[in-house]
Design an enzyme around this catalytic site. Structure first.
Site, PDB file in Angstrom:
ATOM      1  N   LEU A  24     -35.154  -9.120   5.797  1.00 54.98           N
ATOM      2  CA  LEU A  24     -34.851  -9.799   7.057  1.00 54.98           C
ATOM      3  C   LEU A  24     -35.992 -10.683   7.541  1.00 54.98           C
ATOM      4  O   LEU A  24     -37.161 -10.335   7.409  1.00 54.98           O
ATOM      5  CB  LEU A  24     -34.526  -8.755   8.129  1.00 54.98           C
ATOM      6  CG  LEU A  24     -33.381  -7.808   7.775  1.00 54.98           C
ATOM      7  CD1 LEU A  24     -33.125  -6.834   8.920  1.00 54.98           C
ATOM      8  CD2 LEU A  24     -32.112  -8.561   7.418  1.00 54.98           C
ATOM      9  N   HIS A  78     -32.426 -13.607  10.939  1.00 53.41           N
ATOM     10  CA  HIS A  78     -31.550 -12.430  11.050  1.00 53.41           C
ATOM     11  C   HIS A  78     -31.751 -11.743  12.406  1.00 53.41           C
ATOM     12  O   HIS A  78     -30.795 -11.273  13.026  1.00 53.41           O
ATOM     13  CB  HIS A  78     -31.880 -11.396   9.968  1.00 53.41           C
ATOM     14  CG  HIS A  78     -31.627 -11.855   8.567  1.00 53.41           C
ATOM     15  ND1 HIS A  78     -32.643 -12.128   7.682  1.00 53.41           N
ATOM     16  CD2 HIS A  78     -30.477 -12.058   7.902  1.00 53.41           C
ATOM     17  CE1 HIS A  78     -32.117 -12.486   6.525  1.00 53.41           C
ATOM     18  NE2 HIS A  78     -30.810 -12.456   6.620  1.00 53.41           N
ATOM     19  N   SER A  97     -34.790 -18.740   5.345  1.00 55.60           N
ATOM     20  CA  SER A  97     -33.971 -18.131   4.298  1.00 55.60           C
ATOM     21  C   SER A  97     -34.818 -17.124   3.540  1.00 55.60           C
ATOM     22  O   SER A  97     -36.020 -17.339   3.345  1.00 55.60           O
ATOM     23  CB  SER A  97     -33.494 -19.216   3.326  1.00 55.60           C
ATOM     24  OG  SER A  97     -33.058 -18.624   2.114  1.00 55.60           O
TER      25      SER A  97
END
Ligand code: PAF
Length: 281
Positions: free
Chosen positions: A30, A34, A184
């Site tokens: 994460l 997120h 990402s």
């Protein structure tokens, strides 16, 4: 925060909840993007469940399933600090009890074969199947997904509509680094020099959206120029396409709600990004 490592534990907990449950599906490793989904989830319900499951069904044979970072402990710590109520981190055997090849699957036709679907055959079938299964396991009223995976979000919206699933799907705007690069999990694969080049992907999409949105360049020319600019900078462009938002079919002159989507390699790392905009002329 509670951690459920199998379906039985999750179901025991779920049966006791009376409020609105919001699901944030993830594959772990994460980052701030997120965690922003968790912040949004908290505004939409009473209990936030984050699923962490690296779904083998959505990885191609030559993709990074084996090397995909597995960081459950750090992920749980970050989620607890951010105020998630529960983490669901099942085993593959729990999710696919009859094995991957025997699994019943869900396929959303049309949209699943385009763009990322053309480069990654079977990918969206794997995504649609796991998301439907997570909906059945967690039984959320709401689910939150990042807009960075724009095609994935539209596939999930159509699947939810087609199967009459009682889940509200909410998209969250992409979280970006200061230089514009979309956050990402795969950014961690970039070398220092690739990381320095990477923001050019979003900058190129912005230029294209500005030019097409204002009508200063014809769409075909803007797309060709954008592809060339990325290639000149050292990207290997998988696709860069102007589409209409709803179903990702090629934009016609009548379409005003548009999205430019791109996937491009820097070295071995495949980056994706997109930008939605309205054509104003
Ligand atoms: O976007 C992801 O991380 C995955 O595709 C998802 C939605 C969790 C399904 O495995």
């Amino acid at each position: 925060m509670q951690l459920f490592k199998n379906l039985e534990e999750l179901r025991g907990w779920r049966g006791q909840q009376s409020g609105r449950v919001v699901l944030v599906p993830t594959m772990g490793n994460l980052h701030e993007g997120h965690l922003k989904l968790v912040d949004l989830a908290k505004l939409h319900g009473d209990q936030v469940v984050v699923s962490i499951f690296i779904n083998p069904l959505q990885f191609g044979a030559n993709e990074d399933l084996d090397s995909y970072p597995r960081t459950l402990e750090a992920d749980c710590q970050a989620l607890a600090e951010r105020g998630a109520d529960a983490v669901f981190a099942p085993q593959v055997s729990d999710v696919y009890p009859r094995g991957l090849h025997a699994q019943t699957f869900i396929e959303v036709p049309g949209i699943s074969e385009l763009l990322c679907g053309a480069s990654r055959p079977g990918h969206f079938r794997g995504v649609a199947t796991i998301v439907a299964k997570l909906f059945n396991m967690v039984q959320p009223q709401v689910a939150i997904f990042g807009e960075k995976d724009y095609q994935q979000l539209q596939v999930i919206r159509l699947m939810t509509l087609d199967l009459s699933l009682p889940v509200d799907i909410i998209g969250m705007p992409t979280e970006r680094a200061e230089d514009g690069l979309a956050l990402s999990s795969r950014n961690g694969y970039l070398s220092t020099s690739e990381r320095a080049l990477a923001p050019a992907l979003y900058a190129t999409l912005q230029q294209l959206a500005n030019a097409v949105g204002a009508g200063t360049l014809a769409p075909d020319i803007a797309v060709a120029e954008a592809r060339q600019q990325l290639a000149d900078k050292g990207f290997r462009v998988d696709y860069l396409e102007l589409r209409r938002q709803q179903d990702l079919q090629p934009a016609t002159p009548e379409d005003t709600e548009l999205v430019v989507l791109a996937a491009a390699f820097l070295g071995r790392t495949r980056l994706i990004d997109n930008l939605t905009f309205t054509r104003n002329y």
